[in-house]
Design a protein around this motif. Structure first.
Motif, PDB file in Angstrom:
ATOM      1  N   TYR A 197       0.774  -1.408  -0.487  1.00  0.00           N
ATOM      2  CA  TYR A 197       0.048   0.168   0.078  1.00  0.00           C
ATOM      3  C   TYR A 197       0.622   1.229  -0.265  1.00  0.00           C
ATOM      4  CZ  TYR A 197      -4.023   2.425   1.031  1.00  0.00           C
ATOM      5  OH  TYR A 197      -4.304   4.388   0.624  1.00  0.00           O
ATOM      6  N   ALA A 198       0.736   1.763  -1.138  1.00  0.00           N
ATOM      7  CA  ALA A 198       1.580   3.245  -0.957  1.00  0.00           C
ATOM      8  C   ALA A 198       0.558   4.558  -0.083  1.00  0.00           C
ATOM      9  CB  ALA A 198       1.171   3.602  -2.248  1.00  0.00           C
ATOM     10  N   TYR A 199       0.966   4.909   1.216  1.00  0.00           N
ATOM     11  CA  TYR A 199       0.488   6.026   1.586  1.00  0.00           C
ATOM     12  C   TYR A 199       1.022   7.069   1.248  1.00  0.00           C
ATOM     13  CZ  TYR A 199      -1.890   7.446   6.016  1.00  0.00           C
ATOM     14  OH  TYR A 199      -3.032   7.784   6.751  1.00  0.00           O
ATOM     15  N   PRO A 200       0.383   8.585   1.490  1.00  0.00           N
ATOM     16  CA  PRO A 200       0.436   9.613   0.752  1.00  0.00           C
ATOM     17  C   PRO A 200       1.671  10.195   2.530  1.00  0.00           C
ATOM     18  CG  PRO A 200      -1.527   9.448   1.818  1.00  0.00           C
ATOM     19  CD  PRO A 200      -1.764   8.279   1.678  1.00  0.00           C
ATOM     20  N   ASP A 201       2.058  11.278   1.543  1.00  0.00           N
ATOM     21  CA  ASP A 201       2.828  11.489   2.735  1.00  0.00           C
ATOM     22  C   ASP A 201       2.857  13.317   3.340  1.00  0.00           C
ATOM     23  OD1 ASP A 201       3.332  13.705   0.548  1.00  0.00           O
ATOM     24  OD2 ASP A 201       5.814  13.482   1.065  1.00  0.00           O
ATOM     25  N   ARG A 202       1.488  13.020   3.076  1.00  0.00           N
ATOM     26  CA  ARG A 202       0.543  14.813   3.330  1.00  0.00           C
ATOM     27  C   ARG A 202      -0.665  14.246   5.103  1.00  0.00           C
ATOM     28  NH1 ARG A 202      -1.180  18.493  -1.309  1.00  0.00           N
ATOM     29  NH2 ARG A 202       1.385  18.521  -2.461  1.00  0.00           N
ATOM     30  N   ARG A 203      -0.289  14.863   6.051  1.00  0.00           N
ATOM     31  CA  ARG A 203      -0.852  14.375   7.063  1.00  0.00           C
ATOM     32  C   ARG A 203      -1.989  14.691   6.676  1.00  0.00           C
ATOM     33  NH1 ARG A 203       2.002  15.713  12.613  1.00  0.00           N
ATOM     34  NH2 ARG A 203       3.404  14.160  11.469  1.00  0.00           N
ATOM     35  N   ALA A 204      -2.633  15.470   6.196  1.00  0.00           N
ATOM     36  CA  ALA A 204      -3.821  16.341   6.019  1.00  0.00           C
ATOM     37  C   ALA A 204      -4.726  15.480   5.366  1.00  0.00           C
ATOM     38  CB  ALA A 204      -3.364  17.612   5.539  1.00  0.00           C
ATOM     39  N   LEU A 205      -4.569  14.249   4.938  1.00  0.00           N
ATOM     40  CA  LEU A 205      -5.270  13.463   4.602  1.00  0.00           C
ATOM     41  C   LEU A 205      -5.364  12.318   4.770  1.00  0.00           C
ATOM     42  CD1 LEU A 205      -3.281  13.636   0.410  1.00  0.00           C
ATOM     43  CD2 LEU A 205      -5.531  14.534   0.996  1.00  0.00           C
ATOM     44  N   VAL A 206      -5.094  12.529   6.277  1.00  0.00           N
ATOM     45  CA  VAL A 206      -5.187  10.963   6.701  1.00  0.00           C
ATOM     46  C   VAL A 206      -6.657  10.368   7.074  1.00  0.00           C
ATOM     47  CG1 VAL A 206      -5.800  12.225   8.747  1.00  0.00           C
ATOM     48  CG2 VAL A 206      -5.123  10.053   8.904  1.00  0.00           C
ATOM     49  N   ASP A 207      -7.139  11.671   6.679  1.00  0.00           N
ATOM     50  CA  ASP A 207      -9.283  11.104   6.517  1.00  0.00           C
ATOM     51  C   ASP A 207      -9.800  10.551   5.626  1.00  0.00           C
ATOM     52  OD1 ASP A 207      -9.891  13.290   8.882  1.00  0.00           O
ATOM     53  OD2 ASP A 207      -9.752  14.264   7.714  1.00  0.00           O
ATOM     54  N   PHE A 208      -8.810  10.610   4.588  1.00  0.00           N
ATOM     55  CA  PHE A 208      -9.456   9.463   3.310  1.00  0.00           C
ATOM     56  C   PHE A 208      -8.365   8.487   3.003  1.00  0.00           C
ATOM     57  CE2 PHE A 208     -10.622  14.228   2.366  1.00  0.00           C
ATOM     58  CZ  PHE A 208     -11.939  13.682   1.653  1.00  0.00           C
ATOM     59  N   ALA A 209      -7.011   8.231   3.275  1.00  0.00           N
ATOM     60  CA  ALA A 209      -6.380   7.754   3.799  1.00  0.00           C
ATOM     61  C   ALA A 209      -6.002   7.248   4.772  1.00  0.00           C
ATOM     62  CB  ALA A 209      -4.720   8.186   4.013  1.00  0.00           C
ATOM     63  N   GLY A 210      -6.284   7.042   5.792  1.00  0.00           N
ATOM     64  CA  GLY A 210      -6.488   5.814   6.839  1.00  0.00           C
ATOM     65  C   GLY A 210      -7.914   4.588   6.453  1.00  0.00           C
TER      66      GLY A 210
END
Length: 336
Positions: A187-200
């Protein structure tokens, strides 16, 4: 030295130009029902308003109707890519078709507090991506906000929310790769913390599918939008005891970074590494190879949001819970 100051045209000016009472102008321009006004008079009013370039005052409309025509959307400080832009465009169009104007306010440091924004513009409704504290919601309703809707709330979240489970996106990504015969998934997770609401939630969906298929949990790497970093993640996946053969990327941009990293590492996509993205941004089909991805139907998404808000504003019961599966489609191209 004098300056030309143009006075705002009022309904009284239109009435004088058309030779009618001001109340007649109001009835005609607001299309008030059950008024016996001759067609010839209506025509004179419309022509006078056009000649004078009359624009009704939004403040006057608010006083007359008891509510404003504004829907305020409060956005967290997320990076707004093609997907978010597409949804906002659809929302703007759908609300406009119902006589409402969408105003977007992005929260963040150095930006006016959202509380001051809704107090100043007195919106008819507020859309927010995070639950509103009870005291804030009470203050909003006391100020005349008739609808507070939480967008894409978690499934155990507030009853006033609309659920768009991003977890389903992750499940669909993993389902496609598993069906293609891949037994070890990254899984390639984004490096922007602000995207955790979607990435999680998207990662959780991949984890759930792997578990249900009896596979190891996905091997997670954070992948910036940069080819060298993506190449390093690919190397890590390749040198595991059980190498990763397919990757679910958080979104299409991360997937494109992986394709660039694979090219840098001379790794063949999809023969040596399959990659699937999410969002189906305009450039997804132009990637080499074209990107397999999960498409989100923003037209349907916007329609359901607008239906919910307008029903509440009209004093009606919001639409029943809807099957969010209709929002997502797997678009099969050549990367996976």
């Amino acid at each position: 030295m004098s300056a030309n100051i143009h006075k705002r045209v009022t309904s009284q000016d239109v009435a004088r130009e058309a030779g009618v009472a001001r109340s007649t102008v109001s009835y005609v321009l607001n299309r008030t029902p059950h008024q016996s006004i001759p067609d010839s008079t209506r025509k004179r009013v419309f022509e006078a308003a056009e000649r004078l370039e009359y624009t009704p005052s939004s403040a006057a409309r608010t006083l007359r109707r008891g509510r404003s025509d504004v829907v305020l959307c409060l956005l967290p400080p997320w990076p707004l890519g093609s997907a978010a832009g597409a949804l906002l465009a659809e929302l703007t169009t759908s609300f406009s078709e119902r006589g409402l104007s969408l105003v977007t306010h992005i929260e963040g440091d150095g930006i006016q507090d959202p509380g001051k924004v809704w107090q100043e513009i007195a919106p008819a409704a507020v859309l927010t991506y995070h639950p509103v504290p009870p005291n804030t919601e009470r203050a909003m309703r006391s100020a005349g906000v008739r609808s507070v809707v939480v967008l894409f709330s978690p499934e155990d979240g507030p009853t006033g929310g609309l659920i768009r489970p991003d977890e389903r996106i992750g499940r669909m990504q993993a389902q496609h790769l598993i069906a293609a015969g891949h037994g070890r998934i990254g899984y390639a997770y984004p490096d922007r913390r602000a995207l955790v609401d979607f990435a999680g939630p998207r990662l959780k969906g991949v984890e759930t599918m792997c578990s249900e298929a009896g596979l190891l949990p996905p091997e997670v790497c954070t992948v910036p939008l940069e080819a060298q970093s993506a190449a390093a993640a690919i190397k890590h996946w390749q040198y595991l005891p059980e190498p990763v053969t397919a990757v679910c990327a958080y979104n299409d941009e991360v997937a494109q970074a992986l394709i660039a990293g694979a090219r840098l590492s001379r790794v063949d996509v999809p023969r040596e590494l399959a990659i699937i993205g999410a969002d189906d941004i305009p450039t997804a089909a132009l990637t080499t190879p074209p990107l397999t991805t999960i498409r989100i139907d923003h037209v349907t998404e916007a329609r359901r949001i607008v239906e919910t808000v307008t029903a509440i504003l009209a004093g009606k019961k919001p639409p029943a819970a809807w099957d969010t599966a209709e929002l997502f489609t797997t678009i099969i191209r050549q990367s996976a």
